[in-house]
Design an enzyme around this catalytic site. Structure first.
Site, PDB file in Angstrom:
ATOM      1  N   LEU A   1      18.463  -8.483 -16.898  1.00 25.18           N
ATOM      2  CA  LEU A   1      19.673  -8.057 -17.600  1.00 25.18           C
ATOM      3  C   LEU A   1      20.661  -7.621 -16.524  1.00 25.18           C
ATOM      4  O   LEU A   1      20.278  -6.955 -15.568  1.00 25.18           O
ATOM      5  CB  LEU A   1      19.388  -6.882 -18.544  1.00 25.18           C
ATOM      6  N   ASP A   2      21.921  -7.999 -16.669  1.00 27.63           N
ATOM      7  CA  ASP A   2      22.933  -7.544 -15.719  1.00 27.63           C
ATOM      8  C   ASP A   2      22.912  -6.025 -15.624  1.00 27.63           C
ATOM      9  O   ASP A   2      22.564  -5.328 -16.582  1.00 27.63           O
ATOM     10  CB  ASP A   2      24.325  -8.003 -16.148  1.00 27.63           C
ATOM     11  N   ARG A   3      23.334  -5.510 -14.487  1.00 23.18           N
ATOM     12  CA  ARG A   3      23.240  -4.075 -14.228  1.00 23.18           C
ATOM     13  C   ARG A   3      23.907  -3.234 -15.315  1.00 23.18           C
ATOM     14  O   ARG A   3      23.372  -2.201 -15.734  1.00 23.18           O
ATOM     15  CB  ARG A   3      23.855  -3.762 -12.858  1.00 23.18           C
TER      16      ARG A   3
END
Length: 395
Positions: free
Chosen positions: A186-188
């Site tokens: 998952l993106d940050r």
């Protein structure tokens, strides 16, 4: 905002964590093998909680890299000053003279010219950026798999400037889960469901289903405006620009026969859940998995995520004014290095460190918050995992 490149941003070569006394005896580990190391990545005492953020106590660390073709023929100081601009040239001169930077294990003069394949080590005092203070909540636990609710702002695994302030690092410090294999990313700034295998066999099981297109995933997003009531399928190529750190979408059907479409094929299905006339909650089902796919496809529809710093600017006349209003309303918080100056009682201050006595690394100043994009479900053959909705998912 962009930050000057630090060695922390360089994923090449090998890295190891060390203490000043044990610098010559610590075990070396490859970056790729970091997740599978049996040694502890983090411990509870590594963290400082302050101002709604989880900070990492600065620690000594040794970066190891090998001279590549571009570096060959440069002086050791020029190499670092040119490639890693996050620290001033004077720092690198001092680091070479003091032996914190070595070539093939030896102290060299500042005029030393590096040669191809030589090993360069840089022993430094490492400061990690802070993340939001939210707990990493365990949702479901089995002998071979664990699912967690990933907070926004926390990377999944060690990368760039982040090592201990990651999901893997925090779980290592707070839970005795053993070896962990995150099976998706998952993106940050994205929150929600994260599935982590606890055995190599289980990781391979998930990998085969994902690569075979057998896994469905669903996110929710809070977007600007009244999203159309009917289901919408966006089939637009996504072109990711690594230097800018953002993607663009292009519809293959509208490009014309004589124009080559850029990017990779991408498809996302959107369904409106609710709207209040100003914002809408939207269910997002990505069929493909391109960088920033949901974010850029929502922008493509004219309904970007309502607090997206990258893809909102085309829909807000004055983005800086919009952000300032949200800060004044308490909806956003600014993190600045000047807000966090500590004494030696909080952590050991290194006289050569360019970050000390500040806790936050130099160049870090962001409007860090939870992106209104949250993973709620992953399902495959014979399994399904879910994550509760976040607090912002209401209108």
């Amino acid at each position: 905002m962009k930050r000057k490149q630090q060695e922390d941003d360089n994923d090449d070569g090998v890295e190891k964590a060390v203490s000043p006394v044990l610098a010559t005896t610590s075990n070396t580990m490859s970056t790729d093998l970091l997740l599978q190391s049996s040694s502890k990545l983090s411990q509870k005492q590594d963290y400082i909680f302050h101002g709604g953020r989880r900070h990492v106590r600065p620690y000594y660390f040794e970066f190891i890299s090998h001279v590549n073709k571009r570096w060959t023929g440069k002086t050791i100081v020029d190499l670092f000053a040119d490639e890693f601009k996050g620290r001033p040239r004077d720092y690198y001169v001092g680091a070479v003279k003091s032996g914190r930077i070595k070539v093939d294990g030896e102290i060299v003069p500042v005029s030393y010219i590096v040669k191809s394949s030589q090993k360069i080590t840089h022993f430094l005092h490492r400061h990690e950026p802070p993340v939001m203070i939210d707990d990493v909540v365990i949702l479901h636990q089995e002998p071979d798999v664990v699912t967690v609710c990933k907070p926004a702002s926390v990377p999944v695994h060690p990368c760039g400037q982040y090592r201990k302030n990651t999901i893997v690092g925090i779980l290592d410090a707070e839970h005795d889960l053993g070896t962990l294999f995150p099976i998706h990313r998952l993106d940050r700034l994205v929150s929600g469901l994260l599935i982590i295998a606890r055995t190599a066999a289980k990781a391979d099981f998930f990998r085969q289903q994902i690569e075979g297109g057998m896994v469905k995933k669903r996110y929710i997003a809070k977007v600007i405006g009244v999203f159309p009531e009917d289901e919408m399928i966006v089939d637009a190529n996504i072109n990711y620009n690594g230097s800018e750190g953002r993607s663009t979408a292009e519809d293959a059907n509208s490009s014309g026969d004589d124009k080559k479409v850029k990017g990779k094929p991408a498809c996302t299905k959107f369904t409106r859940i609710d709207t209040n006339g100003t914002h809408s909650l939207v269910s997002c089902e990505p069929v493909t998995g391109r960088t920033h796919q949901i974010r850029v496809h929502l922008q493509y529809t004219g309904h970007p995520i309502a607090n997206d710093p990258l893809y909102l600017n085309q829909h807000i006349d004055n983005l800086e004014t919009y952000i300032a209003k949200r800060i004044d309303a308490g909806e956003r918080k600014i993190v600045s290095p000047d807000d966090y100056v500590y004494s030696s009682e909080d952590f050991s201050i290194d006289p050569m460190c360019t970050n000390c006595p500040k806790l936050i690394p130099q160049g870090y100043e962001e409007h860090d918050e939870a992106l209104w994009l949250h993973c709620v479900q992953y399902c495959g053959t014979g399994w399904e995992y879910e994550c509760p909705y976040p607090s912002w998912a209401s209108l």
